[in-house]
Design an enzyme around this catalytic site. Structure first.
Site, PDB file in Angstrom:
ATOM      1  N   SER A  18       1.052  -1.156  -0.072  1.00  7.06           N
ATOM      2  CA  SER A  18       0.298  -0.240   0.127  1.00  7.06           C
ATOM      3  C   SER A  18       1.242   0.756   0.013  1.00  7.06           C
ATOM      4  O   SER A  18       1.861   1.048   1.277  1.00  7.06           O
ATOM      5  CB  SER A  18      -0.910   0.223   1.219  1.00  7.06           C
ATOM      6  OG  SER A  18      -1.502   1.417   1.455  1.00  7.06           O
ATOM      7  N   HIS A  43      -1.242  -1.158  -3.885  1.00  7.52           N
ATOM      8  CA  HIS A  43      -2.580  -1.076  -3.112  1.00  7.52           C
ATOM      9  C   HIS A  43      -2.440   0.665  -3.270  1.00  7.52           C
ATOM     10  O   HIS A  43      -1.707   1.122  -2.963  1.00  7.52           O
ATOM     11  CB  HIS A  43      -2.366  -1.608  -1.979  1.00  7.52           C
ATOM     12  CG  HIS A  43      -3.899  -1.523  -1.286  1.00  7.52           C
ATOM     13  ND1 HIS A  43      -5.071  -1.954  -1.573  1.00  7.52           N
ATOM     14  CD2 HIS A  43      -4.452  -0.147  -0.492  1.00  7.52           C
ATOM     15  CE1 HIS A  43      -6.402  -2.554  -0.694  1.00  7.52           C
ATOM     16  NE2 HIS A  43      -5.627  -0.600   0.124  1.00  7.52           N
ATOM     17  N   ASP A  45      -4.587   3.828  -2.189  1.00 11.34           N
ATOM     18  CA  ASP A  45      -5.680   4.173  -1.174  1.00 11.34           C
ATOM     19  C   ASP A  45      -6.148   5.598  -1.402  1.00 11.34           C
ATOM     20  O   ASP A  45      -5.606   6.719  -0.682  1.00 11.34           O
ATOM     21  CB  ASP A  45      -5.292   3.762   0.424  1.00 11.34           C
ATOM     22  CG  ASP A  45      -5.092   2.996   0.894  1.00 11.34           C
ATOM     23  OD1 ASP A  45      -6.356   1.884   1.427  1.00 11.34           O
ATOM     24  OD2 ASP A  45      -3.597   2.330   0.919  1.00 11.34           O
ATOM     25  N   MET A  47      -9.064   8.675  -0.146  1.00 14.52           N
ATOM     26  CA  MET A  47      -9.657   8.990   0.959  1.00 14.52           C
ATOM     27  C   MET A  47     -10.154  10.401   0.562  1.00 14.52           C
ATOM     28  O   MET A  47      -9.286  10.790   0.629  1.00 14.52           O
ATOM     29  CB  MET A  47      -8.835   8.685   2.136  1.00 14.52           C
ATOM     30  CG  MET A  47      -8.156   7.693   2.596  1.00 14.52           C
ATOM     31  SD  MET A  47      -7.026   7.581   4.587  1.00 14.52           S
ATOM     32  CE  MET A  47      -6.337   6.164   4.198  1.00 14.52           C
ATOM     33  N   HIS A  76      -8.411   1.321  -3.408  1.00  9.18           N
ATOM     34  CA  HIS A  76      -9.213   1.035  -2.717  1.00  9.18           C
ATOM     35  C   HIS A  76      -9.815   1.629  -2.233  1.00  9.18           C
ATOM     36  O   HIS A  76      -9.030   3.324  -1.887  1.00  9.18           O
ATOM     37  CB  HIS A  76      -8.306   0.733  -1.350  1.00  9.18           C
ATOM     38  CG  HIS A  76      -9.383   0.118  -0.067  1.00  9.18           C
ATOM     39  ND1 HIS A  76      -8.646   0.111   0.938  1.00  9.18           N
ATOM     40  CD2 HIS A  76     -10.917   0.744  -0.064  1.00  9.18           C
ATOM     41  CE1 HIS A  76      -9.327   0.300   2.074  1.00  9.18           C
ATOM     42  NE2 HIS A  76     -10.821   0.107   1.873  1.00  9.18           N
ATOM     43  N   MET A  78     -11.771   4.804  -0.098  1.00 10.78           N
ATOM     44  CA  MET A  78     -12.750   5.244   0.821  1.00 10.78           C
ATOM     45  C   MET A  78     -13.258   6.187   0.814  1.00 10.78           C
ATOM     46  O   MET A  78     -12.651   7.460   1.698  1.00 10.78           O
ATOM     47  CB  MET A  78     -11.233   5.316   2.447  1.00 10.78           C
ATOM     48  CG  MET A  78     -11.097   3.751   3.023  1.00 10.78           C
ATOM     49  SD  MET A  78      -8.956   3.843   3.536  1.00 10.78           S
ATOM     50  CE  MET A  78      -8.285   2.781   1.659  1.00 10.78           C
ATOM     51  N   MET A 147     -10.945  -5.350   6.094  1.00 14.86           N
ATOM     52  CA  MET A 147     -10.359  -4.337   7.103  1.00 14.86           C
ATOM     53  C   MET A 147     -10.384  -4.972   8.477  1.00 14.86           C
ATOM     54  O   MET A 147     -10.600  -5.647   9.267  1.00 14.86           O
ATOM     55  CB  MET A 147     -11.672  -2.402   6.977  1.00 14.86           C
ATOM     56  CG  MET A 147     -11.256  -1.691   5.893  1.00 14.86           C
ATOM     57  SD  MET A 147     -10.160  -1.257   4.757  1.00 14.86           S
ATOM     58  CE  MET A 147      -8.663  -1.097   5.950  1.00 14.86           C
ATOM     59  N   GLY A 152      -8.453   5.405   7.207  1.00  7.76           N
ATOM     60  CA  GLY A 152      -7.811   6.535   7.413  1.00  7.76           C
ATOM     61  C   GLY A 152      -6.786   6.103   7.370  1.00  7.76           C
ATOM     62  O   GLY A 152      -6.312   7.246   7.078  1.00  7.76           O
ATOM     63  N   PHE A 153      -5.519   5.560   8.043  1.00  5.89           N
ATOM     64  CA  PHE A 153      -4.842   5.512   8.497  1.00  5.89           C
ATOM     65  C   PHE A 153      -3.694   4.373   8.372  1.00  5.89           C
ATOM     66  O   PHE A 153      -3.732   3.343   8.189  1.00  5.89           O
ATOM     67  CB  PHE A 153      -4.390   6.437  10.033  1.00  5.89           C
ATOM     68  CG  PHE A 153      -4.855   7.699   9.701  1.00  5.89           C
ATOM     69  CD1 PHE A 153      -4.516   8.426   9.605  1.00  5.89           C
ATOM     70  CD2 PHE A 153      -6.267   7.765  10.527  1.00  5.89           C
ATOM     71  CE1 PHE A 153      -5.068  10.269   9.744  1.00  5.89           C
ATOM     72  CE2 PHE A 153      -7.134   9.034  10.451  1.00  5.89           C
ATOM     73  CZ  PHE A 153      -6.524  10.328   9.975  1.00  5.89           C
ATOM     74  N   GLY A 154      -2.198   5.125   8.050  1.00  6.35           N
ATOM     75  CA  GLY A 154      -1.112   3.232   7.999  1.00  6.35           C
ATOM     76  C   GLY A 154      -0.910   3.417   9.228  1.00  6.35           C
ATOM     77  O   GLY A 154      -1.296   3.695  10.446  1.00  6.35           O
ATOM     78  N   ASP A 182      -6.291  -5.721   4.807  1.00  6.78           N
ATOM     79  CA  ASP A 182      -5.699  -4.538   4.778  1.00  6.78           C
ATOM     80  C   ASP A 182      -5.686  -4.070   6.424  1.00  6.78           C
ATOM     81  O   ASP A 182      -6.670  -3.802   7.067  1.00  6.78           O
ATOM     82  CB  ASP A 182      -7.252  -3.736   3.252  1.00  6.78           C
ATOM     83  CG  ASP A 182      -5.953  -2.462   3.835  1.00  6.78           C
ATOM     84  OD1 ASP A 182      -4.757  -2.231   4.340  1.00  6.78           O
ATOM     85  OD2 ASP A 182      -6.642  -1.845   3.171  1.00  6.78           O
ATOM     86  N   GLY A 183      -4.761  -4.311   7.200  1.00  5.43           N
ATOM     87  CA  GLY A 183      -4.379  -3.266   7.595  1.00  5.43           C
ATOM     88  C   GLY A 183      -3.911  -3.703   9.490  1.00  5.43           C
ATOM     89  O   GLY A 183      -3.666  -4.738   9.249  1.00  5.43           O
ATOM     90  N   GLY A 184      -2.092  -3.586   9.632  1.00  7.26           N
ATOM     91  CA  GLY A 184      -1.921  -4.248  10.292  1.00  7.26           C
ATOM     92  C   GLY A 184      -1.086  -5.334   9.786  1.00  7.26           C
ATOM     93  O   GLY A 184      -0.648  -6.151  10.629  1.00  7.26           O
TER      94      GLY A 184
HETATM   95  C1  DX5 Z   1      -5.464   1.962   5.839  1.00  9.55           C
HETATM   96  C2  DX5 Z   1      -5.513   1.861   4.322  1.00  9.55           C
HETATM   97  C3  DX5 Z   1      -4.317   0.744   4.222  1.00  9.55           C
HETATM   98  C4  DX5 Z   1      -3.100   1.081   4.957  1.00  9.55           C
HETATM   99  C5  DX5 Z   1      -2.308  -0.616   5.608  1.00  9.55           C
HETATM  100  O1  DX5 Z   1      -6.578   3.232   6.171  1.00  9.55           O
HETATM  101  O2  DX5 Z   1      -6.380   1.285   3.841  1.00  9.55           O
HETATM  102  O3  DX5 Z   1      -4.138   0.062   3.069  1.00  9.55           O
HETATM  103  O4  DX5 Z   1      -2.163   1.621   4.129  1.00  9.55           O
HETATM  104  O5  DX5 Z   1      -1.910   0.489   6.331  1.00  9.55           O
HETATM  105  P1  DX5 Z   1      -0.310  -1.314   7.206  1.00  9.55           P
HETATM  106  O6  DX5 Z   1      -0.071  -1.956   6.563  1.00  9.55           O
HETATM  107  O7  DX5 Z   1       0.960   0.153   7.529  1.00  9.55           O
HETATM  108  O8  DX5 Z   1      -1.318  -1.280   8.464  1.00  9.55           O
HETATM  109 ZN    ZN Z   2      -6.546  -0.660   1.823  1.00 10.27          ZN
END
Ligand code: DX5
Ligand code: ZN
Length: 228
Positions: A18, A43, A45, A47, A76, A78, A147, A152-154, A182-184
């Protein structure tokens, strides 16, 4: 610019870096680095500051990036009103469009529209959204996105309970539809979600916050292989 790139067929584990954690001033170079590691999709993102409390990129950026990349753009969205904007993203070069079930009242219509515009389609559910909400739409998709953080945030913490929904989603869609998470995701959590049935692993921080991106991708791949 539209391309003929398609999502890889289900049945392989794919890492989708991402770009949210990449250096936005050098996006084309950042994507080139992960392409050199053999990823088949990146990927992107998107937003809007409305559906999620953050703002990133839109079609003009994707259009420019398209010229420099030969991998699937997994977009993606959002955003609120995804049906209003899907076409613009596909025309800019997105090959796969994922929209949020929480943002769309007529998911079947939007999936149909995305397909008719030549892209593959995905529906996404937030951590607090029950799997039931995507039950019908999921079977019409090419990939379902689960998710495991609030969008919203990485670099947020992986939500184990949300990840367990992958098991249910996999049961609904069977083996032919991709299940993305997606996420963590990192070398520790990747094998867990693969065991639950995910085959497409989004990784932002675990790839782009690392100096050696190909090595970071390989570490995730290796962790999944060891657990299989
Ligand atoms: C969060 C995004 C993700 C994000 C994941 O809202 O949709 O794609 O980049 O980031 P990581 O892999 O750092 O959790
Ligand atoms: Zn994403």
């Amino acid at each position: 610019m539209k391309t003929d790139l398609r999502l890889p067929k289900a049945g392989t584990i794919e890492i989708a870096p991402s770009i949210l954690s990449a250096d936005f001033a050098h996006l084309a170079d950042e994507i080139a680095q992960v392409e050199s590691a053999g990823v088949k999709l990146v990927h992107l993102d998107v937003m809007d500051g409305h559906f999620v409390p953050n703002i990133t990129i839109g079609p003009p950026v994707i259009e420019k990036l398209r010229r420099y990349s030969k991998v699937v753009f997994d977009c993606h969205l959002m955003i609120s009103e995804p049906a209003k904007y899907a076409q613009r993203f596909i025309e800019a070069g997105a090959n796969h469009i994922t929209f949020h079930i929480e943002a769309e009242k007529k998911p079947a219509n939007l999936i149909k529209k995305i397909h008719s515009l030549g892209a593959t389609a995905g529906v996404c559910l937030n951590p607090e959204t029950p799997v039931d909400a995507i039950k019908d739409a999921a079977k019409l998709c090419d990939m379902v996105l689960v998710m495991t953080v609030h969008p919203g945030f990485g670099a947020q913490e992986f939500m184990t309970d949300a990840a367990k929904k992958i098991i249910e989603v996999r049961k609904i869609v069977g083996p032919a539809i991709r299940v993305e998470v997606d996420g963590g995701i990192n070398a520790e959590t990747a094998p867990v979600v693969v065991a639950y049935g995910a085959d497409t692993l989004v990784a932002g921080n675990a790839v782009f916050a690392q100096k050696d991106r190909p090595a970071a991708i390989e570490a995730i791949r290796k962790a999944c292989r060891q657990k299989q």
